[in-house]
Every structure is written in C-alpha cells, then in structure tokens.
Design an enzyme around this catalytic site. Structure first.
Site, PDB file in Angstrom:
ATOM      1  N   GLY A 121       0.688  -1.129   0.054  1.00 22.77           N
ATOM      2  CA  GLY A 121      -0.024  -0.017  -0.049  1.00 22.77           C
ATOM      3  C   GLY A 121       0.711   1.241  -0.041  1.00 22.77           C
ATOM      4  O   GLY A 121       0.419   2.194   0.074  1.00 22.77           O
ATOM      5  N   GLY A 123       2.552   2.516  -2.506  1.00 25.26           N
ATOM      6  CA  GLY A 123       2.897   3.034  -3.967  1.00 25.26           C
ATOM      7  C   GLY A 123       4.093   2.469  -4.497  1.00 25.26           C
ATOM      8  O   GLY A 123       4.520   3.071  -5.630  1.00 25.26           O
ATOM      9  N   LEU A 124       4.532   1.218  -4.099  1.00 26.62           N
ATOM     10  CA  LEU A 124       5.935   0.824  -4.632  1.00 26.62           C
ATOM     11  C   LEU A 124       5.404  -0.408  -5.292  1.00 26.62           C
ATOM     12  O   LEU A 124       6.343  -1.204  -5.397  1.00 26.62           O
ATOM     13  CB  LEU A 124       6.742   0.553  -3.793  1.00 26.62           C
ATOM     14  CG  LEU A 124       7.307   2.012  -2.825  1.00 26.62           C
ATOM     15  CD1 LEU A 124       8.110   1.617  -1.723  1.00 26.62           C
ATOM     16  CD2 LEU A 124       7.887   2.913  -3.798  1.00 26.62           C
ATOM     17  N   SER A 127       1.459  -4.852  -5.108  1.00 26.39           N
ATOM     18  CA  SER A 127       0.611  -5.785  -5.483  1.00 26.39           C
ATOM     19  C   SER A 127       1.106  -6.482  -6.791  1.00 26.39           C
ATOM     20  O   SER A 127       0.980  -7.710  -6.842  1.00 26.39           O
ATOM     21  CB  SER A 127      -0.813  -5.176  -6.015  1.00 26.39           C
ATOM     22  OG  SER A 127      -0.983  -4.032  -5.229  1.00 26.39           O
ATOM     23  N   GLU A 159      -5.123  -8.895 -11.882  1.00 30.51           N
ATOM     24  CA  GLU A 159      -5.417  -7.649 -10.538  1.00 30.51           C
ATOM     25  C   GLU A 159      -6.634  -6.771 -11.107  1.00 30.51           C
ATOM     26  O   GLU A 159      -7.486  -6.615 -10.375  1.00 30.51           O
ATOM     27  CB  GLU A 159      -4.186  -6.823 -10.787  1.00 30.51           C
ATOM     28  CG  GLU A 159      -4.655  -5.552 -10.046  1.00 30.51           C
ATOM     29  CD  GLU A 159      -3.206  -4.630  -9.384  1.00 30.51           C
ATOM     30  OE1 GLU A 159      -2.196  -5.337  -9.329  1.00 30.51           O
ATOM     31  OE2 GLU A 159      -3.440  -3.691  -8.749  1.00 30.51           O
ATOM     32  N   ASP A 171       3.520  -1.693 -13.606  1.00 28.07           N
ATOM     33  CA  ASP A 171       4.244  -2.162 -12.513  1.00 28.07           C
ATOM     34  C   ASP A 171       4.608  -3.536 -12.801  1.00 28.07           C
ATOM     35  O   ASP A 171       5.799  -4.261 -12.280  1.00 28.07           O
ATOM     36  CB  ASP A 171       3.122  -2.238 -11.557  1.00 28.07           C
ATOM     37  CG  ASP A 171       2.975  -0.747 -10.986  1.00 28.07           C
ATOM     38  OD1 ASP A 171       3.358   0.065 -11.504  1.00 28.07           O
ATOM     39  OD2 ASP A 171       1.747  -0.488 -10.354  1.00 28.07           O
ATOM     40  N   TYR A 221      -8.302   6.846  -9.633  1.00 24.49           N
ATOM     41  CA  TYR A 221      -7.380   6.641 -10.563  1.00 24.49           C
ATOM     42  C   TYR A 221      -8.472   5.911 -11.586  1.00 24.49           C
ATOM     43  O   TYR A 221      -8.306   6.353 -12.769  1.00 24.49           O
ATOM     44  CB  TYR A 221      -6.744   5.244 -10.021  1.00 24.49           C
ATOM     45  CG  TYR A 221      -5.980   4.552 -10.955  1.00 24.49           C
ATOM     46  CD1 TYR A 221      -4.462   4.958 -11.134  1.00 24.49           C
ATOM     47  CD2 TYR A 221      -6.324   3.684 -11.817  1.00 24.49           C
ATOM     48  CE1 TYR A 221      -3.678   4.501 -12.065  1.00 24.49           C
ATOM     49  CE2 TYR A 221      -5.507   3.032 -12.904  1.00 24.49           C
ATOM     50  CZ  TYR A 221      -4.301   3.446 -12.860  1.00 24.49           C
ATOM     51  OH  TYR A 221      -3.337   2.822 -13.678  1.00 24.49           O
TER      52      TYR A 221
HETATM   53  C1  GLA Z   1      -0.422   2.602 -10.593  1.00 17.22           C
HETATM   54  C2  GLA Z   1      -0.924   1.729 -11.769  1.00 17.22           C
HETATM   55  C3  GLA Z   1       0.097   1.640 -12.640  1.00 17.22           C
HETATM   56  C4  GLA Z   1       0.128   3.276 -13.410  1.00 17.22           C
HETATM   57  C5  GLA Z   1       0.654   4.260 -12.089  1.00 17.22           C
HETATM   58  C6  GLA Z   1       0.415   5.613 -12.514  1.00 17.22           C
HETATM   59  O1  GLA Z   1       0.899   2.295 -10.173  1.00 17.22           O
HETATM   60  O2  GLA Z   1      -0.858   0.291 -11.015  1.00 17.22           O
HETATM   61  O3  GLA Z   1      -0.156   0.859 -13.932  1.00 17.22           O
HETATM   62  O4  GLA Z   1      -0.917   3.713 -14.100  1.00 17.22           O
HETATM   63  O5  GLA Z   1      -0.443   4.101 -11.129  1.00 17.22           O
HETATM   64  O6  GLA Z   1       1.454   5.912 -13.386  1.00 17.22           O
END
Ligand code: GLA
Length: 389
Positions: A121, A123-124, A127, A159, A171, A221
């Site tokens: 969670g 932002g790295l 998942s 996902e 990611d 998002y």
């Molecule tokens: C999240 C999403 C990615 C990308 C970023 C924003 O990390 O999982 O696919 O869209 O946000 O760049």
C-alpha cells in the site's frame, strides 16, 4: 526479512521446507505517470525492496497462504475461481491461480508463505510484486515458462479482474523485465522495453514515503481513466484521427486541447507533455545529464499536481522541501498518487541533509511521518537459490 528468515518462517509454519522461493521486487517510477494506460511511455526501476514468496506443492485441494505482512492465513480452493470471503490481500493470489488455470497450467494444493520488506500500500507496486512472485513460483513448480510480456499481461489481468483495480501494465512489466543498474523504458503500446543504464556517478535515487494512504486513490484512478477515455472519444468525434492519447504530440496538442473542455484539456496536456518528458529523460540519462533529468522530474510533478490533479498536500510539501535542498537534482510524486511516495535524484553527500530537513519540516505536521530511503536498481523477479539442512 531475508531468504534465511523466510525459510525458517516457512518451516515453522508448515513443518517442512519450501520447494521454491521467489524474490519479487517493487518499483519506483522515475518519470512517466498516468501514461501507461494511454499507451504511452514510462521509466521505472525495480528496487531492492521485495516480496518473498515461498511455496511447496501438496496433495490437498487447497492453497494455504500465510501473509507475514498481515499476519493472516487463508485457504483458497485450488480448482475454483474464488475463495469464500478471503481477505483482500489474497484476492491477488486468487486471481493469479485463476489465470494460470485458464492457461492450462497444472496446479496442485499448495503451502505458501508471503513476506519480505516491500510495504503493502505504499505506492511501490507491492500488488504487482505479489502477483508476479506467486505466478513465477507456480510456473517454476509446474516446470513451465512464460515470456516477460505474457507473464506481466496475465498478472495485470488478474489484478483488474479479481482485485477490481483497473491498473496499467507498468508495475507488472517492470517486475518481469527489469535488469540491475538500469531503468526500464517501456513503450506501453508495443510493450517493447529498453534497458537504460543508470549512470548516476555520485548521486543516488531516494524514495520518500509520505506515510499517507488516501482512501480516494482507488476511485480517483478509475475516474482519471474514464476522463482519458472521454477525451479520446471527444477528439475522435472531431477530425482528429488517433488510436489513443499517446498519438497526440506536442505539435498537435494545441489543436487537441482547443477541442476539449477545461478538465479534459488539462488531462490531455499532462499525458502529452509527460510522454515527451520521458523521452527527454531517457536522452538525459544516456548523456549522464542529471541536471536535466532533475528538471524534468520536477516539471513532471507540477504537471501531475496541476493538470492531472493526482497529487496531495503531503506529496507537494515533500517535493517542495526536497527541491529546495542543495544537491537534490529533482523530485516528484511517483505512481498513482494521492499519497504513497515521492522519488528524488540526490547527490550522495546530500542524502543526510535531505533526511534531516524532512524530519524537521515535514514530520509532525501531517498525520504520519515520512521515511526517506535510498534505493538500488535490481533485477526482475527471480527464483532464489537456497539449501535446506
Ligand atoms: C499505478 C498503476 C500503474 C500506473 C501508475 C500511474 O501504479 O498500477 O499501472 O498507471 O499508477 O503511473
């Protein structure tokens, strides 16, 4: 948690040793956010914070998974597409199992242990690391292989279908394709990648975790994705012939922006200028020009803040504090936004000052304190060599 600790945690829980252990890294994106789902460009690195997945096949009809992060164990039926009210973290695993089944990969019962030092969670991309780690481990057990693009595509589908998160491909593809000491340039239309050498000399990449996790991140998002789709529809209904927002260039942008209302125009301007910044950042990195790279990162932050509106006051504060420090080349929010992390390129001898100033000016001012940590660029998810007693 390292490999030895993972082995011993697995043994304590299951009274046997795992057959396979996968190290699956998180990522930090240097530049190029909210471009992947517009078929644009991104430039992440895989970082030395990972999820470790230890697995052993069994004769049962269940997958028993323990998460060290949540200190919870769940049972997932191996032949069905869902468990009964399983915890949300395990939906990613349910999704990967379902996708593997659809690809006719033979699955048995399993014992699985999930741990590591990549916080969920933040932002790295924890998942994606979890999905890819589990998928790589199960393929290894089944003696099968998948290309990095196929593996990433499958995990992304898991996902979005099973965890309800309509993410792009960045990611997962970073997790399946990165090499150590390189940033990964991804063209999210063709899914082709280029390894860009990280020649940082006396600088280092620093992650600054804001400590905040805003609830609205998920819904915002999805909202940005809808706005991009609406902008695309609106542009197509004029004479502009494009397949995705990636086809709008800096040259054609004024016409496109003039055809849209205020909010959609700003969203498009971010996507177009961000794609251009990624291309410039790649050139700057190839030339070892950290000053230009830093400027591009800071411009990217402003665009995400003002045009795309996915930043928040905590991230803005961190970026302002960081960029005022001598020795910081540039800083920006990274990933989806609304909390999570910022990334900065910092002269090695300025990291201590950066840490001190953030502690002084940021910590105590918001709900959570920030954590500052330099990261190394590591290779994609791989099986870890280990021996058992
Ligand atoms: C999240 C999403 C990615 C990308 C970023 C924003 O990390 O999982 O696919 O869209 O946000 O760049």
């Amino acid at each position: 948690m390292n490999t030895a600790q993972t082995l011993s945690a697995f043994e304590q829980r299951f009274d046997t040793s795992p057959e396979v252990v996968i190290r699956s890294p998180g990522r930090v994106n240097l530049i190029g956010d909210h471009t992947d789902y517009n078929e644009g460009f991104v430039l992440p690195i895989a970082i030395d914070r990972s999820i470790l997945v230890a697995i052993r096949g069994t004769n049962s009809q269940h997958v028993e998974v323990h998460s060290d992060f949540f200190d919870q164990t769940v049972q997932i039926p191996v032949r069905e597409d869902s468990g009964d009210a399983v915890e949300s973290w395990s939906q990613y695993i349910v999704g990967v199992l379902a996708m593997l089944r659809r690809q006719q990969i033979p699955l048995t019962g399993l014992q699985m242990w999930i741990g590591g030092d990549l916080p969920p969670g933040a932002g790295l991309a924890s998942s994606a690391a979890l999905e890819v780690g589990v998928a790589r481990g199960l393929l290894e057990l089944a003696g099968r292989r998948m290309s990095p693009v196929a593996l990433a595509t499958m995990c992304r589908a898991a996902e979005s279908e099973f965890a309800g998160s309509p993410c792009g491909i960045m990611d997962q593809l970073c997790c399946t394709s990165a090499t150590a000491n390189h940033a990964l340039f991804i063209d999210c239309r063709s899914m082709t990648t280029q390894q860009i050498p990280l020649s940082l000399d006396d600088a280092v990449i620093v992650v600054i975790d804001s400590g905040v996790r805003h609830e609205i991140a998920h819904s915002q998002y999805a909202e940005r994705r809808r706005e991009c789709a609406a902008a695309l529809d609106a542009l197509r209904s004029t004479k502009i012939s494009i397949r995705s927002l990636r086809d709008v260039t800096l040259q054609s942008m004024p016409g496109a922006v003039a055809a849209l209302d205020g909010v959609l125009a700003r969203r498009v301007r971010h996507v177009v200028t961000e794609n251009a910044r990624v291309a410039e950042a790649v050139s700057a990195m190839r030339e070892g020009d950290l000053v230009s790279l830093g400027w591009l990162m800071t411009d990217s932050h402003e665009s995400l803040r003002d045009d795309y509106e996915v930043s928040c006051k905590e991230l803005d504060t961190l970026v302002t504090i960081a960029t005022e420090i001598e020795g910081v080349f540039g800083a920006r929010m990274t990933g989806g936004g609304f909390g999570g992390c910022a990334v900065a390129v910092v002269a090695k001898n300025a990291v201590e000052e950066l840490t001190k100033v953030i502690q002084k000016k940021y910590n105590g001012r918001f709900k959570a304190d920030a954590q500052v940590f330099p990261v190394q660029s590591v290779a994609r998810a791989e099986a870890v060599e280990f021996s058992t007693a």
